[in-house]
Scaffold this motif. Structure first.
Motif, short mmCIF file in Angstrom:
data_model
loop_
_atom_site.label_atom_id
_atom_site.label_comp_id
_atom_site.label_asym_id
_atom_site.label_seq_id
_atom_site.Cartn_x
_atom_site.Cartn_y
_atom_site.Cartn_z
N SER A 48 1.18 -1.08 0.13
CA SER A 48 -0.38 0.50 -0.25
C SER A 48 0.43 1.15 -0.11
N ASP A 49 0.76 2.26 -0.68
CA ASP A 49 1.20 3.25 -0.64
C ASP A 49 1.18 4.69 0.85
N LYS A 50 -0.47 4.09 1.16
CA LYS A 50 -0.99 5.09 2.43
C LYS A 50 -1.04 3.79 3.40
N ALA A 51 -0.98 3.89 4.73
CA ALA A 51 -1.49 2.65 5.54
C ALA A 51 -1.70 2.84 6.62
N VAL A 52 -2.87 2.51 7.29
CA VAL A 52 -3.61 2.47 9.38
C VAL A 52 -3.39 0.58 9.60
N ALA A 53 -2.39 1.07 10.11
CA ALA A 53 -2.71 -0.19 11.11
C ALA A 53 -2.75 0.25 12.55
N CYS A 54 -4.31 -0.24 12.87
CA CYS A 54 -4.50 0.04 14.64
C CYS A 54 -4.71 -0.98 15.36
N ILE A 55 -4.15 -0.73 16.74
CA ILE A 55 -4.08 -2.11 17.28
C ILE A 55 -4.24 -2.28 18.28
N LYS A 56 -6.00 -2.93 18.64
CA LYS A 56 -6.10 -2.50 20.31
C LYS A 56 -6.25 -3.76 20.66
N SER A 57 -5.29 -3.17 21.83
CA SER A 57 -5.32 -4.17 22.55
C SER A 57 -5.35 -4.13 24.56
N ASP A 58 -5.31 -4.48 24.96
CA ASP A 58 -5.81 -4.37 26.60
C ASP A 58 -4.10 -5.66 27.02
N GLU A 59 -4.32 -4.99 28.92
CA GLU A 59 -3.29 -5.20 29.74
C GLU A 59 -3.10 -6.60 30.09
N THR A 60 -3.82 -6.96 29.71
CA THR A 60 -4.51 -8.95 29.72
C THR A 60 -4.34 -9.93 28.75
N ALA A 61 -3.84 -8.82 27.63
CA ALA A 61 -3.76 -9.80 26.99
C ALA A 61 -3.22 -11.27 26.61
N PRO A 62 -3.29 -12.22 26.87
CA PRO A 62 -1.78 -13.22 26.59
C PRO A 62 -0.46 -13.45 26.29
N GLY A 63 -0.40 -12.53 25.40
CA GLY A 63 1.35 -12.24 24.52
C GLY A 63 0.66 -11.87 23.62
N LEU A 64 1.64 -11.50 22.45
CA LEU A 64 2.13 -11.41 21.62
C LEU A 64 1.45 -11.98 20.44
N GLY A 65 2.36 -13.36 20.46
CA GLY A 65 2.55 -14.99 19.69
C GLY A 65 2.70 -13.92 18.37
N LYS A 66 1.67 -14.80 17.85
CA LYS A 66 1.31 -14.75 15.33
C LYS A 66 1.36 -13.17 15.33
N ALA A 67 1.35 -12.30 16.41
CA ALA A 67 1.24 -11.08 15.66
C ALA A 67 2.45 -10.66 15.56
N MET A 68 4.02 -11.08 16.54
CA MET A 68 4.64 -11.13 16.40
C MET A 68 5.36 -10.67 14.41
N GLY A 70 -6.10 1.40 23.81
CA GLY A 70 -5.88 0.97 24.83
C GLY A 70 -4.43 0.83 25.46
N GLU A 71 -4.79 -0.15 26.78
CA GLU A 71 -3.50 -0.09 26.86
C GLU A 71 -2.70 -1.48 27.07
N HIS A 72 -1.14 -0.97 26.85
CA HIS A 72 -0.79 -2.57 26.58
C HIS A 72 0.97 -1.79 26.74
N PRO A 73 0.73 -1.45 28.56
CA PRO A 73 2.58 -1.35 28.49
C PRO A 73 3.53 -1.46 28.18
N ARG A 74 3.43 -3.04 27.04
CA ARG A 74 5.08 -3.89 26.74
C ARG A 74 5.18 -3.34 25.49
N LEU A 75 3.87 -3.29 24.03
CA LEU A 75 3.45 -2.65 23.23
C LEU A 75 4.11 -1.15 22.87
N LEU A 76 3.64 -0.24 23.81
CA LEU A 76 4.00 0.78 24.19
C LEU A 76 5.00 1.50 23.95
N ARG A 77 6.16 0.70 24.98
CA ARG A 77 7.82 0.68 25.22
C ARG A 77 8.35 0.07 23.61
#
Length: 127
Positions: free
Chosen positions: A54-74, A93-100
């Motif tokens: 894509s020439d222009k793309a928006v990736a929107c990640i909805k996450s929360d602290e209770t997510a079991p891990g990033l798993g297949k999304a890596m 949402g809040e996902h401290p690891r993703l935010l960092r």
């Protein structure tokens, strides 16, 4: 081509996802794909291809602290960590690891936004 990729990294995934539906309705020319951490490899492959082609793309990640891990999304996250012109990443949402992880990459166009403001950010970037 313009694209919108919705990635759900939450403990409980929902079938109905309002934001991708709103993007489809208000921006019909934009290719929309939504995936979650349970999506199979083929769908993940399509998501990577959509981002890369894509020439222009928006990736929107909805996450929360209770997510079991990033798993297949890596593999997708690794692609999003790369600097690319014409790409915006929104974190809902809040996902401290993703935010960092994103804050450690100042070359990436990244914003943390409230869910009610996401559509406005998508439209601002793609229009």
């Amino acid at each position: 081509m313009q694209a919108f990729l919705y990635i759900e990294i939450t403990a409980e995934t929902t079938y109905r996802k309002p934001l991708p539906e709103q993007v489809k309705q208000e921006l019909p020319e934009v290719a929309v794909l939504d995936i979650d951490v349970q999506s199979d490899e083929l769908l993940q492959h399509y998501a990577l291809r959509l981002l890369r082609e894509s020439d222009k793309a928006v990736a929107c990640i909805k996450s929360d602290e209770t997510a079991p891990g990033l798993g297949k999304a890596m593999p997708l996250l690794e692609e999003l960590f790369q600097e690319k012109e014409g790409r915006l990443i929104l974190l809902l949402g809040e996902h401290p690891r993703l935010l960092r992880m994103f804050q450690a990459r100042p070359q990436v166009n990244f914003r943390q936004v409230a869910e009610q403001d996401a559509l406005k950010e998508v439209k601002r970037f793609l229009l």
